[in-house]
Structures are given as C-alpha cells and as structure tokens.
Write a protein that holds these residues in place. Sequence first.
Motif, PDB file in Angstrom:
ATOM      1  N   PRO A  81       4.980  -9.827  -6.350  1.00  0.00           N
ATOM      2  CA  PRO A  81       6.429  -9.711  -6.158  1.00  0.00           C
ATOM      3  C   PRO A  81       7.067  -8.607  -7.004  1.00  0.00           C
ATOM      4  O   PRO A  81       8.132  -8.107  -6.641  1.00  0.00           O
ATOM      5  N   THR A  82       6.408  -8.217  -8.097  1.00  0.00           N
ATOM      6  CA  THR A  82       7.019  -7.221  -8.976  1.00  0.00           C
ATOM      7  C   THR A  82       6.105  -6.021  -9.193  1.00  0.00           C
ATOM      8  O   THR A  82       4.877  -6.135  -9.204  1.00  0.00           O
ATOM      9  N   TRP A  83       6.742  -4.856  -9.406  1.00  0.00           N
ATOM     10  CA  TRP A  83       5.977  -3.640  -9.672  1.00  0.00           C
ATOM     11  C   TRP A  83       5.192  -3.745 -10.973  1.00  0.00           C
ATOM     12  O   TRP A  83       4.066  -3.294 -11.061  1.00  0.00           O
ATOM     13  N   ASN A 132       4.789 -16.457   3.907  1.00  0.00           N
ATOM     14  CA  ASN A 132       6.151 -16.240   4.389  1.00  0.00           C
ATOM     15  C   ASN A 132       6.987 -15.317   3.512  1.00  0.00           C
ATOM     16  O   ASN A 132       8.081 -14.955   3.887  1.00  0.00           O
ATOM     17  N   THR A 133       6.492 -14.887   2.355  1.00  0.00           N
ATOM     18  CA  THR A 133       7.251 -13.951   1.532  1.00  0.00           C
ATOM     19  C   THR A 133       6.551 -12.607   1.432  1.00  0.00           C
ATOM     20  O   THR A 133       6.974 -11.738   0.692  1.00  0.00           O
ATOM     21  N   TYR A 134       5.486 -12.449   2.190  1.00  0.00           N
ATOM     22  CA  TYR A 134       4.688 -11.222   2.101  1.00  0.00           C
ATOM     23  C   TYR A 134       5.527  -9.972   2.286  1.00  0.00           C
ATOM     24  O   TYR A 134       5.338  -8.973   1.605  1.00  0.00           O
ATOM     25  N   SER A 135       6.457  -9.981   3.215  1.00  0.00           N
ATOM     26  CA  SER A 135       7.186  -8.764   3.585  1.00  0.00           C
ATOM     27  C   SER A 135       8.012  -8.199   2.439  1.00  0.00           C
ATOM     28  O   SER A 135       8.425  -7.046   2.489  1.00  0.00           O
ATOM     29  N   THR A 136       8.265  -8.988   1.409  1.00  0.00           N
ATOM     30  CA  THR A 136       9.066  -8.501   0.289  1.00  0.00           C
ATOM     31  C   THR A 136       8.201  -8.075  -0.893  1.00  0.00           C
ATOM     32  O   THR A 136       8.717  -7.641  -1.912  1.00  0.00           O
ATOM     33  N   TYR A 137       6.915  -8.193  -0.763  1.00  0.00           N
ATOM     34  CA  TYR A 137       6.022  -7.909  -1.880  1.00  0.00           C
ATOM     35  C   TYR A 137       5.662  -6.432  -1.985  1.00  0.00           C
ATOM     36  O   TYR A 137       5.695  -5.690  -0.996  1.00  0.00           O
ATOM     37  N   CYS A 138       5.293  -6.026  -3.196  1.00  0.00           N
ATOM     38  CA  CYS A 138       4.694  -4.721  -3.438  1.00  0.00           C
ATOM     39  C   CYS A 138       3.196  -4.880  -3.215  1.00  0.00           C
ATOM     40  O   CYS A 138       2.622  -5.913  -3.553  1.00  0.00           O
ATOM     41  N   MET A 139       2.575  -3.851  -2.677  1.00  0.00           N
ATOM     42  CA  MET A 139       1.147  -3.953  -2.390  1.00  0.00           C
ATOM     43  C   MET A 139       0.416  -2.703  -2.843  1.00  0.00           C
ATOM     44  O   MET A 139       1.023  -1.645  -3.042  1.00  0.00           O
ATOM     45  N   ALA A 140      -0.886  -2.852  -3.011  1.00  0.00           N
ATOM     46  CA  ALA A 140      -1.667  -1.724  -3.517  1.00  0.00           C
ATOM     47  C   ALA A 140      -3.137  -1.887  -3.150  1.00  0.00           C
ATOM     48  O   ALA A 140      -3.581  -2.966  -2.749  1.00  0.00           O
ATOM     49  N   LEU A 197       1.056  -3.324 -11.151  1.00  0.00           N
ATOM     50  CA  LEU A 197       0.378  -2.247 -11.857  1.00  0.00           C
ATOM     51  C   LEU A 197      -0.447  -2.730 -13.042  1.00  0.00           C
ATOM     52  O   LEU A 197      -1.198  -1.940 -13.635  1.00  0.00           O
ATOM     53  N   SER A 198      -0.308  -3.980 -13.404  1.00  0.00           N
ATOM     54  CA  SER A 198      -1.046  -4.472 -14.572  1.00  0.00           C
ATOM     55  C   SER A 198      -1.954  -5.658 -14.241  1.00  0.00           C
ATOM     56  O   SER A 198      -3.146  -5.627 -14.550  1.00  0.00           O
ATOM     57  N   LYS A 199      -1.402  -6.649 -13.602  1.00  0.00           N
ATOM     58  CA  LYS A 199      -2.165  -7.853 -13.317  1.00  0.00           C
ATOM     59  C   LYS A 199      -1.659  -8.474 -12.018  1.00  0.00           C
ATOM     60  O   LYS A 199      -0.926  -9.467 -12.037  1.00  0.00           O
ATOM     61  N   PRO A 200      -2.049  -7.903 -10.893  1.00  0.00           N
ATOM     62  CA  PRO A 200      -1.547  -8.415  -9.613  1.00  0.00           C
ATOM     63  C   PRO A 200      -1.869  -9.889  -9.413  1.00  0.00           C
ATOM     64  O   PRO A 200      -2.936 -10.356  -9.803  1.00  0.00           O
ATOM     65  N   THR A 201      -0.946 -10.592  -8.781  1.00  0.00           N
ATOM     66  CA  THR A 201      -1.118 -12.023  -8.591  1.00  0.00           C
ATOM     67  C   THR A 201      -2.106 -12.345  -7.478  1.00  0.00           C
ATOM     68  O   THR A 201      -2.930 -13.251  -7.616  1.00  0.00           O
ATOM     69  N   ALA A 230      -3.675   3.415  -4.858  1.00  0.00           N
ATOM     70  CA  ALA A 230      -2.396   3.728  -4.207  1.00  0.00           C
ATOM     71  C   ALA A 230      -1.552   2.470  -4.108  1.00  0.00           C
ATOM     72  O   ALA A 230      -2.083   1.355  -4.106  1.00  0.00           O
ATOM     73  N   THR A 231      -0.237   2.680  -4.023  1.00  0.00           N
ATOM     74  CA  THR A 231       0.693   1.562  -3.881  1.00  0.00           C
ATOM     75  C   THR A 231       1.656   1.830  -2.735  1.00  0.00           C
ATOM     76  O   THR A 231       1.890   2.979  -2.356  1.00  0.00           O
ATOM     77  N   ILE A 232       2.231   0.735  -2.234  1.00  0.00           N
ATOM     78  CA  ILE A 232       3.272   0.859  -1.214  1.00  0.00           C
ATOM     79  C   ILE A 232       4.270  -0.275  -1.410  1.00  0.00           C
ATOM     80  O   ILE A 232       3.881  -1.421  -1.622  1.00  0.00           O
ATOM     81  N   SER A 233       5.537   0.067  -1.371  1.00  0.00           N
ATOM     82  CA  SER A 233       6.575  -0.940  -1.554  1.00  0.00           C
ATOM     83  C   SER A 233       6.995  -1.502  -0.199  1.00  0.00           C
ATOM     84  O   SER A 233       6.580  -0.999   0.850  1.00  0.00           O
ATOM     85  N   SER A 234       7.837  -2.520  -0.248  1.00  0.00           N
ATOM     86  CA  SER A 234       8.261  -3.154   0.993  1.00  0.00           C
ATOM     87  C   SER A 234       9.073  -2.214   1.875  1.00  0.00           C
ATOM     88  O   SER A 234       9.128  -2.394   3.091  1.00  0.00           O
TER      89      SER A 234
END
Length: 120
Positions: A99-101, A27-35, A105-109, A49-53
């Motif tokens: 949730p954070t950039w 339910n919080t996916y839409s606010t996350y940063c993804m890569a 970029l270092s240790k995705p959750t 590559a990365t993409i923000s919300s």
Amino acid sequence: HVQLVESGGGSVQAGGSLTLSCEASGNTYSTYCMAWYRQAPGKERELVATISSDGTTTYTSAMKGRVTISQDNAKNTMYLQMQSLKTEDTAVYYCVADPTWHELLSKPTYWGQGTQVTVS
C-alpha cells in the motif's frame, strides 16, 4: 489481502527477450504500488522497476533501458518486458505489492512465488 502469481519465466539465449506477467487478486489491489524484484544465486535481492496505481514508472540501474514495466488494470495484471538479456540477468524474478511506497522499496508486504529466468 493481495495474492500475486507470476508467469512467463524460462530459459533464453543472451540477447533474447522475455515478458513476465503478474496476476493480482484482492479487492484493494488497484490502489497498491507494485514492483518487480529479482534475486540471483548468492546475491542480495534487487529492485528492478516500480509502477504506481496511476501508471507512473521508475527503473533502477539494474536493467534500465532494457525493461519496460506496465499494467493492465482490466486484467489485474502487471508485466515486465525484458530485452537484450544478459547472462547476469539470470535470477528469480518476484512480483511484489504494497500500500505504501516506503514499504514497497524496503520490505514489501505481498510477494508472488517467483519465476525463474535463465539466460545462457
């Protein structure tokens, strides 16, 4: 909590194209940063590559100019369109979210299970 499921990997000849998909849930996916990350045999994990919300994208030198990252929020799905593939692109490709950039970029959750791409 976010769950990520990749698909679209496979075998392709050099010069060919593939599109990877990553379906997300939570339910919080839409606010996350993804890569997209990848890891080739015997090599370290590498950011692709990365993409923000809000849809802002970045690309690393790993595949820049040959990939496009995008997302369809209505389908909760992120994509990686790859073209002009090379043998050195052979790797397991992972979809990640955080949730954070900084962590992205270092240790995705959150990690997907990975999808194999083999270029011959």
